[in-house]
Design an enzyme around this catalytic site. Structure first.
Site, mmCIF file in Angstrom:
data_model
loop_
_atom_site.group_PDB
_atom_site.id
_atom_site.type_symbol
_atom_site.label_atom_id
_atom_site.label_comp_id
_atom_site.label_asym_id
_atom_site.label_seq_id
_atom_site.Cartn_x
_atom_site.Cartn_y
_atom_site.Cartn_z
ATOM 1 N N ASP A 190 113.879 -8.074 9.906
ATOM 2 C CA ASP A 190 112.950 -9.100 10.905
ATOM 3 C C ASP A 190 113.436 -8.709 12.812
ATOM 4 O OD1 ASP A 190 111.187 -10.835 12.812
ATOM 5 O OD2 ASP A 190 111.438 -12.138 11.689
ATOM 6 N N HIS A 191 112.415 -8.284 13.578
ATOM 7 C CA HIS A 191 113.555 -7.306 14.857
ATOM 8 C C HIS A 191 113.544 -8.486 15.703
ATOM 9 C CE1 HIS A 191 115.347 -4.093 16.442
ATOM 10 N NE2 HIS A 191 114.473 -3.358 16.215
ATOM 11 N N ARG A 192 112.775 -9.812 15.468
ATOM 12 C CA ARG A 192 113.115 -10.809 16.366
ATOM 13 C C ARG A 192 114.141 -11.583 16.897
ATOM 14 N NH1 ARG A 192 107.903 -14.396 14.574
ATOM 15 N NH2 ARG A 192 108.667 -13.099 12.851
ATOM 16 N N CYS A 221 117.345 -10.163 15.314
ATOM 17 C CA CYS A 221 118.745 -9.451 15.808
ATOM 18 C C CYS A 221 118.091 -7.854 16.026
ATOM 19 C CB CYS A 221 119.091 -8.927 14.196
ATOM 20 S SG CYS A 221 118.275 -7.759 13.523
#
Length: 475
Positions: A445-447, A449
């Protein structure tokens, strides 16, 4: 005089809102004891036996095998109380029967409303039949089954007659809805809540009721929309083939298959995921495993070694052992690692969870993986075995494939995928050699890291696979 009590499908926990009746374990007229399993149901996560908190004679069953019932829907009714013709049985005294309850085991509260899960004391939860015109009718004909298989007042959606009928006199009264989500769902799909019968307490309309009505309306090829309200649109331009069309099979999305579909769709909708991958030389890892197993004792699995590597990597990169609280706009990081692993069964894909994986050694991990895998194949996993994961390990190499871009197991933040380990040409110490190579992929999940963190995690995992001695620093 016997009292007729209604036993409703209990809250199965872990966010489950419905269950399918697989097999009835009792018939109308059977005598049941407190906590005796009366029906086997399949939830979206497991097969469970549901015990009845009352003891007495079964007077009615609601729903045929294969019927889906929402939580709170009636399962059966039980006539409890002491036989009038048995004198000794009435010696409990008037104080015991003043409120319609005796002290016999038949009327004592149950502490086991769902097998394997503690609940509050049943006497506080027990519901008595209210005096009404309908109650005498039910008691007068206790063995009469419902006119048709129903799910808490809603016939199954597969039947054209499943659209909820208009309730006389309901138009002028208040709509029994509490949740704004239920109101919005009905409004967006043009459903008039005044025409629906709720399955909750005191006729409360639940989300499950609205979803049943929508499925029933879709089965009839229409949705009750009002002017200015949106209609349910098909996602394809061409009409879907009707049921019964030669060469066309319709498979209901329900049970585990339906839950997997919903969860994967939610993950794709909510999580901005990204994937990175790397090839690693697993030759030394396989030699290390062979040496461990040659030393005697329980055999160590490759999955257990990969899990041990995962927990060590998460200790270095805790950002990936987390989830996102969208309501609070916060990232929630977890100190403990509850490691899920994908397991394919005859009933579909499930993800059992190894609790406190970071505290286990390779032998303990191997034993727990074996226990959960066997339970998954037998269909005996409990909801607790399938929830609460913080990170997932997906060994799709068992299917003979090298790579994949796995979908994050919502609400987790990352998943490590492992392909098959196969001999390949590899440059080792400056020379071309045949080595055992595996492809590793990390979807995250790019949110929570950036790519640097994800890349660092994956590189550390690859280093441990190539040089297992790296793990000695953290043992």
């Amino acid at each position: 005089m016997a009292q007729v009590l209604e036993f409703k499908l209990p809250d199965l926990g872990e966010g489950l809102t419905e269950a399918e009746i697989v097999r009835w374990l009792v018939e109308v007229g059977d005598v049941v004891a407190v906590d005796q399993p009366v029906v086997e149901v399949e939830t979206a996560k497991a097969m469970v036996d549901v015990p009845c908190p009352y003891g007495g004679v079964v007077t009615a069953r609601f729903g045929a095998e294969g019927t889906e019932l929402p939580v709170g829907a009636p399962l059966l009714t039980v006539a409890v109380g002491e036989p009038a013709e048995d004198g000794p049985a009435d010696e409990a005294g008037p104080a015991d029967s003043a409120d319609g309850r005796g002290r016999s085991g038949a009327t004592e509260g149950s502490g086991n409303v769902l097998v394997g899960y503690g609940t509050s004391e049943a006497p506080a939860r027990r519901r008595r039949v209210r005096p009404s015109a309908a109650a005498p009718a039910k008691a007068a004909t206790p063995a009469a089954p419902p006119a048709a298989p129903v799910a808490n007042g809603h016939p199954r959606a597969a039947e054209p007659a499943a659209v909820p009928a208009r309730i006389p006199g309901a138009v002028d009264g208040p709509v029994p809805v509490i949740s704004p989500l239920v109101r919005r769902l009905a409004r967006q799909n043009g459903l008039d809540l005044r025409e629906m019968a709720g399955s909750g307490p005191e006729g409360l309309i639940l989300r499950a009721d609205v979803e049943y009505a929508l499925r029933a309306a879709a089965a009839q090829g229409r949705t009750g929309t009002t002017a200015g309200e949106p209609r349910i649109q098909r996602t394809t331009d061409a009409p879907a083939p009707a049921a019964g069309t030669p060469g066309v099979t319709r498979v209901p999305l329900k049970g585990i298959r339906g839950t997997v579909a919903d969860k994967l769709s939610r993950s794709r909708t909510e999580i901005p995921d990204a994937t990175c991958w790397v090839d690693a030389d697993a030759t030394e890892l396989m030699r290390t495993r062979a040496a461990m197993n040659a030393a005697g004792g329980p055999k160590i699995s490759v999955l257990a070694l990969l899990a041990r590597i995962c927990t060590a990597a998460l200790a270095r990169f805790p950002e990936l052992n987390s989830s996102v609280d969208t309501g609070a706009r916060e990232i929630v990081q977890y100190a403990d690692v509850h490691l899920g692993f994908a397991a394919q069964t005859d009933r579909g894909l499930v993800v059992p969870v190894v609790r406190d994986a970071h505290k286990r050694d390779a032998e303990s991990l191997t034993a727990e993986f074996a226990r959960l895998t066997e339970a998954a194949r037998a269909g005996t996993l409990t909801p607790a075995d399938l929830t609460g994961g913080t990170f997932t390990l997906n060994n799709y190499g068992v299917f003979g494939v090298d790579g994949s871009t796995p979908i994050v197991n919502h609400p987790e933040a990352a998943m490590l995928g492992v392909g098959r380990i196969v001999p390949k040409p590899w440059v080792h110490e400056g020379e071309l050699a045949v080595r055992q190579v595996v492809q590793l992929s990390l979807t995250f999940d790019h949110r929570v890291c950036d790519g640097g963190t994800a890349g660092g995690f994956l590189r550390y995992v690859a280093n441990c696979v190539e040089q297992p001695a790296v793990l000695l620093r953290t043992l």
